[in-house]
Write a protein that holds these residues in place. Structure first.
Motif: not given
Lengths: 342, 327
Positions: A79, A110, A115, A127-131, A133, A136
């Motif tokens: 992550x 992705x 994004x 691979x987990x999608x990230x933001x 902020x 988190x």
């Protein structure tokens, strides 16, 4: 006698002592080099505004490759955060993937151009999608690790963040869960000493991020974030602990960001050029080249050759992405909700 | 056929679903040995053990975030927020993470997370144990917001919540937990999201209400029926996405609409429903769309006269129905 001498020499060769073959350590070098050359091209593409935005991982390559190399690719979970270009390249994303994201083109894996660049994700590679902020992903990584423990597999999770993120409540909450439940997660802080313009001393009153681990009952380890093998060694141990069911580790990789925070930043407004130049001498790519030359795996000619090969790969990715179509406008409407199957 | 209270409907459904699907686990504050402060998870730790009924540290952001992580991995977490008033620390995780996971990964990652939250006033809970939070969250695409009001609906919609692959904010009006009883069939059924329900058939005007207000609206409709006013009562049940068709069909039939919610008036669900009616049923309207809602003050006060002043009740709804009926 001769065998003993050979063994003694082998132990002095750091990568072999860590259980890495010559091919593997060269693969590490290649991942670092490719990430660097790709990243440099992205800065260049931004200058004439061929692309809207770039956020860089330059200087972080040793921390990222050293960490990602200790994972089982496609089996363990990652992550990452937005500087993790070398991490995701090591885990199997391609320069073409990342260039498509930079240009916001169709087929970008992705998010298909939804994004900003460097918001990595890949279902196939875990691979987990990230933001955007920050922090988190840290309690979410604890949640992934909770699920791994629940399903009784021997997977582990790697999550990455900067030292600025450790001021967030989510950092505290994530490490607290990992400590309470002895979860198989490695928290890798890539401490580049600045949260955009704010130095670490204004983000925290302890000298090391790793010191914070004590508050959650997990080990905190400090490594030289510009030394890929130092990072790999700590990460390998942390992964082994996690797989054995002994829980989480916080690794702090001390490094530096020799470039601005992003293409919208100007770091001349908050730090001296002398400081930046000083850190450039400790560049992780140069360090790796010196090491590999010392152990006879690299020489001047091979350095030139690998640079040429990296340039080729980057040229290909750049060309490929530039010529790729944009997603159609109405693609914005899809994948808000899933199909309801009841 | 069993007669259950709302809280029993929740507990029983959680237990049944956990027996069906080993990937369901529950976390939240006091959900374990205490069985939840409202007893919604009573008996679950005894049956399923502490690996599946997990007392969480007192930290709402991580109660949701750990659920998100487990959900993306493939489990079906149920994260309980002890009172909806305390959900704010998890706002970022709900809105920026859970609700955007599918969208931001173009459908490759999903987040099947159920977040249960007791909400609503009338229970002397003061400012921070009485809030209605639905409008804030119903604004967010990608997040189901539901507020079933009867045992039948709770059972069907909680079952459905544990089958959809998107995050669900499952709102439970805490005053109805033991106040409302109803029959639940023994046969298995689910209630899909986005389907409103006609709770009372009528012809003179349409009242749209959910949660505790649904029950007040039904009582008010019963009262005015004695004077020959025929009220149709619609429960949207799912607040996002709304079932426009059922709402519009009713309003086109009656020509008058009254929306009731306990959440404060301004920019509440009523505003959206009124806009839908105005833009899609304008020619059928015989009167302005009316609303009865909580006043625009920060939250429900504790002292009884002020609490009563805040809460819409049967009298207030009856008055509004009579006024709209006479228009």
């Amino acid at each position: 006698m001769a065998t003993q001498v050979a063994e003694k020499i082998a132990l002095e060769i750091t990568h072999r002592a860590l259980g890495l073959s010559d091919d593997q350590v060269l693969e590490m070098y290649w991942a670092m080099l490719l990430a660097r050359r790709l990243d440099e091209r992205m800065w260049i593409l931004h200058r004439p505004h061929l692309v809207a935005f770039h956020i860089s991982g330059i200087g972080h390559e040793a921390a990222q490759v050293g960490a990602a190399f200790a994972l089982k690719r496609g089996y363990d979970y990652a992550h990452p955060y937005y500087r993790d270009m070398a991490t995701v390249l090591t885990l199997g994303m391609t320069p073409r993937d990342l260039m498509l994201a930079l240009f916001g083109r169709q087929g970008e894996p992705s998010s298909n151009g939804r994004q900003m660049p460097s918001h990595f994700g890949s279902r196939a590679l875990n691979i987990v999608s990230g933001s955007s902020p920050v922090a988190t992903q840290i309690p979410q990584a604890a949640g992934i690790a909770f699920a791994i423990k629940y399903k009784k597999t021997d997977q582990v999770v790697l999550t990455c963040f900067g030292e600025g993120s450790t001021a967030e409540g989510d950092f505290h909450e994530g490490l607290n869960w990992a400590g309470i439940h002895t979860l198989p997660v490695i928290f890798l802080c890539q401490n580049n000493q600045y949260a955009i313009s704010v130095p670490a001393a204004k983000q925290m009153a302890v000298p090391n991020v790793a010191d914070r681990a004590r508050a959650y009952g997990i080990p905190g380890v400090i490594v030289d974030g510009n030394d890929v093998l130092d990072v790999y060694g700590a990460m390998r141990d942390a992964v082994a602990r996690a797989r054995r069911g002994q829980g989480a580790t916080l690794i702090e990789a001390k490094t530096y960001r020799p470039v601005p925070h992003s293409s919208d930043d100007d770091d001349r407004t908050y730090r001296s050029r002398a400081e930046v130049e000083e850190w450039k001498k400790r560049d992780p790519i140069l360090r790796m080249q010196e090491y590999l030359t010392r152990v006879n795996l690299l020489n001047a000619q091979k350095i030139v050759e690998s640079d040429a090969r990296a340039k080729q790969v980057v040229d290909d990715a750049d060309e490929f992405a530039r010529n790729a179509p944009y997603p159609p406008a109405e693609a914005a409407l899809g994948n808000v909700w899933g199909q309801v199957k009841s | 056929m069993a007669t259950l209270t709302n809280i029993e409907a929740i507990t029983r459904t959680l237990a049944e679903e956990m027996r069906r699907d080993p990937n369901i686990f529950i976390t939240g504050e006091d959900v374990g040995v205490r069985g939840g402060v409202f007893r919604a998870t009573k008996g679950l730790i005894e049956e399923f053990g502490e690996s599946r009924v997990v007392d969480a540290p007192l930290a709402e952001s991580s109660i949701v975030a750990v659920g998100i992580g487990a959900a993306v991995y493939g489990l079906r977490p149920v994260s309980e927020i002890q009172f909806a008033d305390f959900i704010a620390p998890a706002f970022n995780q709900i809105v920026n993470e859970a609700a955007k996971m599918r969208y931001r990964s173009n459908g490759t990652w999903t987040c099947p997370l159920v977040m249960r939250a007791p909400y609503g006033g009338g229970i002397s809970g003061g400012l921070y144990h009485s809030q209605s939070i639905e409008a804030t969250y119903a604004h967010i695409p990608g997040l189901y917001v539901v507020a079933p009001a009867t045992p039948y609906d709770i059972v069907g919609m909680l079952r459905h919540a544990l089958r959809v692959d998107d995050p669900v904010l499952f709102l439970e009006h805490k005053k109805t937990y033991r106040l409302i009883k109803g029959e639940v069939p023994d046969t298995y059924y689910t209630i899909p999201f986005g389907k409103a329900d006609v709770k009372r058939v009528g012809s003179d005007l349409t009242v749209i209400a959910y949660g505790l207000m649904l029950h007040h609206a039904l009582d008010a409709a019963e009262r005015v029926a004695r004077d020959g006013i025929s009220v149709e009562v619609i429960d949207p049940r799912t607040l996002n996405p709304l079932d426009k068709d059922t709402l519009l069909e009713s309003v086109k039939k009656t020509g008058k609409a009254l929306i009731i919610h306990e959440d404060n008036l301004t920019l509440g669900l009523g505003a959206e429903i009124a806009a839908i009616i105005a833009s899609e049923a304008f020619e059928w309207l015989d009167a302005p769309v009316m609303r009865v809602a909580g006043p625009d003050i920060p939250a429900v006060p504790f002292s009884p006269p002020m609490q009563d002043f805040f809460m819409p009740n049967v009298d207030k709804i009856e008055n509004a129905i009579r006024k709209l009926g006479a228009y």
